[in-house]
Enzyme design. Sequence first.
Site, short mmCIF file in Angstrom:
data_model
loop_
_atom_site.label_atom_id
_atom_site.label_comp_id
_atom_site.label_asym_id
_atom_site.label_seq_id
_atom_site.Cartn_x
_atom_site.Cartn_y
_atom_site.Cartn_z
N ARG A 11 -14.06 -32.60 54.36
CA ARG A 11 -15.03 -32.24 55.42
C ARG A 11 -14.43 -32.39 56.82
O ARG A 11 -14.88 -33.20 57.63
CB ARG A 11 -16.30 -33.06 55.24
N ASP A 24 -25.00 -26.31 47.40
CA ASP A 24 -25.92 -27.45 47.25
C ASP A 24 -26.75 -27.36 45.99
O ASP A 24 -27.52 -28.29 45.69
CB ASP A 24 -26.85 -27.58 48.46
N CYS A 43 -16.08 -37.59 52.57
CA CYS A 43 -17.20 -38.22 51.86
C CYS A 43 -17.01 -37.86 50.38
O CYS A 43 -15.96 -37.38 49.96
CB CYS A 43 -18.52 -37.68 52.38
N LYS A 99 -34.35 -30.38 55.10
CA LYS A 99 -33.52 -31.47 55.65
C LYS A 99 -32.45 -30.87 56.57
O LYS A 99 -32.23 -31.34 57.68
CB LYS A 99 -32.86 -32.23 54.51
N ASN A 100 -31.80 -29.79 56.10
CA ASN A 100 -30.66 -29.25 56.84
C ASN A 100 -31.06 -28.36 58.01
O ASN A 100 -30.21 -27.79 58.68
CB ASN A 100 -29.73 -28.51 55.88
C1 EPZ Z 1 -23.81 -28.20 55.72
O1 EPZ Z 1 -22.72 -29.11 55.76
C2 EPZ Z 1 -24.89 -28.90 54.90
N1 EPZ Z 1 -25.29 -30.14 55.56
C3 EPZ Z 1 -24.34 -29.20 53.51
O2 EPZ Z 1 -25.42 -29.75 52.76
C4 EPZ Z 1 -23.92 -27.89 52.85
O3 EPZ Z 1 -23.34 -28.17 51.60
C5 EPZ Z 1 -22.90 -27.17 53.74
O4 EPZ Z 1 -23.44 -26.97 55.06
C6 EPZ Z 1 -22.51 -25.81 53.19
O5 EPZ Z 1 -23.65 -25.02 53.04
C7 EPZ Z 1 -26.15 -30.07 56.59
O6 EPZ Z 1 -26.57 -29.00 57.01
C8 EPZ Z 1 -26.58 -31.38 57.19
P1 EPZ Z 1 -19.75 -26.57 56.45
P2 EPZ Z 1 -21.46 -28.80 56.75
O7 EPZ Z 1 -19.25 -26.92 57.79
O8 EPZ Z 1 -21.96 -28.24 58.02
C9 EPZ Z 1 -15.07 -26.46 55.88
C10 EPZ Z 1 -26.50 -31.34 51.40
O9 EPZ Z 1 -26.31 -31.67 50.21
N2 EPZ Z 1 -14.96 -26.84 57.31
O10 EPZ Z 1 -20.41 -25.25 56.26
O11 EPZ Z 1 -20.62 -30.03 56.79
C11 EPZ Z 1 -15.47 -27.66 55.04
O12 EPZ Z 1 -14.35 -28.41 54.66
C12 EPZ Z 1 -25.29 -31.12 52.29
O13 EPZ Z 1 -27.60 -31.12 51.91
C13 EPZ Z 1 -13.71 -26.85 57.91
O14 EPZ Z 1 -12.70 -26.55 57.29
O15 EPZ Z 1 -20.71 -27.69 55.90
C14 EPZ Z 1 -16.10 -27.03 53.83
O16 EPZ Z 1 -15.04 -26.65 52.94
C15 EPZ Z 1 -23.98 -31.39 51.59
N3 EPZ Z 1 -13.62 -27.22 59.22
C16 EPZ Z 1 -16.70 -25.74 54.37
O17 EPZ Z 1 -16.14 -25.55 55.68
C17 EPZ Z 1 -14.73 -27.55 59.95
O18 EPZ Z 1 -14.59 -27.85 61.15
C18 EPZ Z 1 -18.23 -25.79 54.49
O19 EPZ Z 1 -18.52 -26.76 55.44
C19 EPZ Z 1 -15.99 -27.56 59.32
C20 EPZ Z 1 -16.09 -27.19 57.98
#
Ligand code: EPZ
Length: 418
Positions: free
Chosen positions: A121, A305, A116, A22-23
């Site tokens: 996020r 995840d 969410c 999915k991701n």
């Molecule tokens: C991706 O989300 C995945 N989603 C998530 O999977 C997964 O949990 C996550 O990566 C971490 O591996 C998809 O790929 C569609 P991040 P994403 O940006 O990109 C902080 C599932 O269940 N952050 O790596 O949103 C954020 O707050 C989903 O399949 C900032 O601070 O995750 C978090 O603490 C849930 N500023 C951390 O980084 C930003 O601009 C990880 O977020 C962006 C993120």
Amino acid sequence: MDKFVIDGGRRLFGGLRAQSAKNSVLPLLAASILTEERVTIFDVPMISDVACMAQILRELGAEVSFQGGNAFIDSADATEHRIPSALTKELRSSVFMLGALLSRFRRAACAYPGGCDIGLRPIDLHLNALKRMDAHIEERDGYILCACDRLKGADIVLDFPSVGATENILLAAALAEGRTVIEGAAKEPEIVDLQNFLNAMGAKICGAGTDTVEIEGVKKLHGVEYHPVKDRIEAGTYLIACAVCGGELEIEGVRPDCLGLLLHKLRENGCKIHTKNDKIKLTSSGRLKCNRKIETMPFPGFPTDLQAQMTALNASGEGCALIVENLFETRYKYVPELKRMGADIEVDGRNAFVRGVPRLHGATVSCGDLRGGAALVIAALGAEGVSDVLDLAHLDRGYCDLCANLKKLGAKIKRVRV
Ligand code: EPZ
């Protein structure tokens, strides 16, 4: 509204082939807007997040069709640069479309995705990176409005290896003028898959899977036919389910090194695991020891995840476990539901202290998010008695044929209309 009715306590036996990730499929669909030629993505999982991303592409003017499990995207006639707010709210990860829309249309707009059920996020890393690439960004009335002449390559340092921000930058840099270097990039297998997809379209990207990714902007990208990487999180979810229920499961299509520390943790629980190329076979007695500690980290650490699923496993393990969720602020909303099944868990901020109980018992529980819902299904499969699992829409976002697959493995599960 549907629910699962699960009569727990059955061991699981058999084999499954993982669905496409999915991701990975989500950013690949976003990337398809970068060319006016036809894009084919094979073996796409029929899950609601994919349907939502396809709807976003249609709202932008692209033609998207599904046939025989494959997705066909023609965006030659796409002209719209604004993502409908309802769809951004439904699919937060659509924010990585900003980079693709700026590349194609020089403009992009979407509603601020907001938080969410698993955390705040924020998207500051996304927006700061696009500004470094010469995008003008305005945040007004809950909307993000972006514009640029032509995006320019830049040196970008990410304070945190954000998956979405890394993907957004790749989508912005592929057609930018000049060279972009990302330091501190996310290293997940889905990032490597996006690099391979874009390179198959004519992009010049290297380094994905390491901290440093380099992109040489090109003038044009062409169509592509592509097989996405398989879903390591889906695979991990089934492996954990078999560990809890006892039995033997072989998962095909996911390389062991894509699962981070999961296999190491399952061995700690007492599971036997054999791997060969992209086959992973797990055998479990069903009586497991707790992990002393599970700490979620960016790849290749323990995947966030799979945190909820492993908490469900430890809830009926022998001993105690400390779970530390380092990526998201509120990724324990499923815990009260596990406690209705008899789990003994205390949450304090990012920590969950789990005291294993001999066995959970059936209850009526509600899914609150995708992976928390998976944890409830796993708990119900191992519990004594019957459980009703409600609010399946969360599960339908990321798991294709979950009920049918579990039934095939021997679980007593059915999906009924409420
Ligand atoms: C991706 O989300 C995945 N989603 C998530 O999977 C997964 O949990 C996550 O990566 C971490 O591996 C998809 O790929 C569609 P991040 P994403 O940006 O990109 C902080 C599932 O269940 N952050 O790596 O949103 C954020 O707050 C989903 O399949 C900032 O601070 O995750 C978090 O603490 C849930 N500023 C951390 O980084 C930003 O601009 C990880 O977020 C962006 C993120």
